[in-house]
Design a protein around this motif. Structure first.
Motif, mmCIF file in Angstrom:
data_model
loop_
_atom_site.group_PDB
_atom_site.id
_atom_site.type_symbol
_atom_site.label_atom_id
_atom_site.label_comp_id
_atom_site.label_asym_id
_atom_site.label_seq_id
_atom_site.Cartn_x
_atom_site.Cartn_y
_atom_site.Cartn_z
ATOM 1 N N PRO A 158 37.897 40.297 53.345
ATOM 2 C CA PRO A 158 37.984 39.346 52.324
ATOM 3 C C PRO A 158 38.952 39.938 51.091
ATOM 4 O O PRO A 158 39.728 39.159 50.320
ATOM 5 C CB PRO A 158 36.683 39.229 52.005
ATOM 6 C CG PRO A 158 35.593 39.730 52.935
ATOM 7 C CD PRO A 158 36.531 40.545 53.715
ATOM 8 N N ALA A 159 38.814 41.117 50.878
ATOM 9 C CA ALA A 159 39.555 41.692 49.581
ATOM 10 C C ALA A 159 41.159 41.353 49.860
ATOM 11 O O ALA A 159 41.832 41.041 49.124
ATOM 12 C CB ALA A 159 39.479 43.121 49.455
ATOM 13 N N VAL A 160 41.602 41.862 51.243
ATOM 14 C CA VAL A 160 42.890 41.473 51.552
ATOM 15 C C VAL A 160 43.302 39.953 51.521
ATOM 16 O O VAL A 160 44.282 39.418 51.308
ATOM 17 C CB VAL A 160 43.327 42.157 52.979
ATOM 18 C CG1 VAL A 160 44.695 41.726 53.430
ATOM 19 C CG2 VAL A 160 43.405 43.636 52.823
ATOM 20 N N ALA A 161 42.313 39.144 52.128
ATOM 21 C CA ALA A 161 42.569 37.639 52.194
ATOM 22 C C ALA A 161 42.451 37.326 50.920
ATOM 23 O O ALA A 161 43.665 36.265 50.553
ATOM 24 C CB ALA A 161 41.321 37.167 52.906
ATOM 25 N N ALA A 162 41.873 37.818 49.631
ATOM 26 C CA ALA A 162 42.110 37.309 48.504
ATOM 27 C C ALA A 162 43.299 37.509 47.881
ATOM 28 O O ALA A 162 43.987 36.570 47.067
ATOM 29 C CB ALA A 162 40.981 37.851 47.634
ATOM 30 N N LYS A 163 44.023 38.561 48.142
ATOM 31 C CA LYS A 163 45.176 38.889 47.814
ATOM 32 C C LYS A 163 46.352 37.907 48.261
ATOM 33 O O LYS A 163 47.050 37.313 47.700
ATOM 34 C CB LYS A 163 45.514 40.484 47.986
ATOM 35 C CG LYS A 163 44.989 41.231 47.188
ATOM 36 C CD LYS A 163 45.311 42.774 47.589
ATOM 37 C CE LYS A 163 44.277 43.571 47.291
ATOM 38 N NZ LYS A 163 44.508 45.028 47.672
ATOM 39 N N GLN A 164 46.179 37.618 49.741
ATOM 40 C CA GLN A 164 47.133 36.615 50.181
ATOM 41 C C GLN A 164 46.782 35.176 50.021
ATOM 42 O O GLN A 164 47.838 34.404 50.001
ATOM 43 C CB GLN A 164 46.814 36.904 51.781
ATOM 44 C CG GLN A 164 47.295 38.221 52.342
ATOM 45 C CD GLN A 164 47.252 38.354 53.726
ATOM 46 O OE1 GLN A 164 47.489 39.423 54.477
ATOM 47 N NE2 GLN A 164 46.350 37.298 54.634
ATOM 48 N N ALA A 165 45.575 35.037 49.500
ATOM 49 C CA ALA A 165 45.360 33.619 49.096
ATOM 50 C C ALA A 165 45.845 33.463 47.865
ATOM 51 O O ALA A 165 46.460 32.120 47.674
ATOM 52 C CB ALA A 165 43.724 33.460 48.967
#
Length: 161
Positions: A101-108
């Motif tokens: 989720p931390a990487v997903a948040a940056k990509q989002a």
């Protein structure tokens, strides 16, 4: 269909939405209804460890897929056994999709949509990898990302409807 979602990331995530999307993708791909799937959400440290160990690449990534049962060509049962007298195939353990989720948040943030939307995209992507899809070659890329887009669109229409 057995879908287990485990959130070990320390970040609040809509596990019900991840499970619902997973079921939608597996149904859309006509995977055997008794197949099993695990979706694990981890923090950046755990994802970095997995990424380095299994992909020999540094740092965290957004999604990793770990298939369990080998899929037979032309059949999305998820099983590795043969057909019985009635032509039915046995279900199997598809494998694990690991999301960060931390990487997903940056990509989002970069993509201009919610972290939830990014996690759904990554989950669908990971499941397609479990089912044998890849995107190394241009033709594979078109097929996989086209299918991914169709599945996400139909999921969002279903959810909003």
């Amino acid at each position: 269909m057995s879908i287990e979602v485990l959130n070990e990331s320390g970040v609040p995530v809509d596990e019900k939405a991840i499970a619902g999307l997973s079921r939608h993708v597996l149904d859309g791909m006509r995977v055997h209804p008794l197949a099993e799937l695990s979706v694990l959400l981890v923090d950046e440290a755990a994802m970095t460890e997995l990424h380095e160990k299994w992909m020999d690449e540094p740092g965290p990534t957004d999604v990793l897929s770990f298939p369990m049962d080998e899929l037979r060509p032309g059949h999305m049962s998820g099983g590795s056994g043969g057909a019985d007298e009635e032509g039915e195939t046995d279900p199997g353990l598809l494998g694990d999709v690991v999301l960060c989720p931390a990487v997903a948040a940056k990509q989002a943030r970069k993509a201009g949509h919610s972290t939830g939307d990014e996690l759904e995209l990554l989950c669908a992507h990971g499941i397609l990898h479990l089912l044998g899809f890849d995107h190394a070659e241009p033709e594979e890329h078109r097929e996989m990302f086209g299918l991914q887009a169709e599945l996400l669109t139909s999921w969002r229409e279903k959810r909003e409807g």
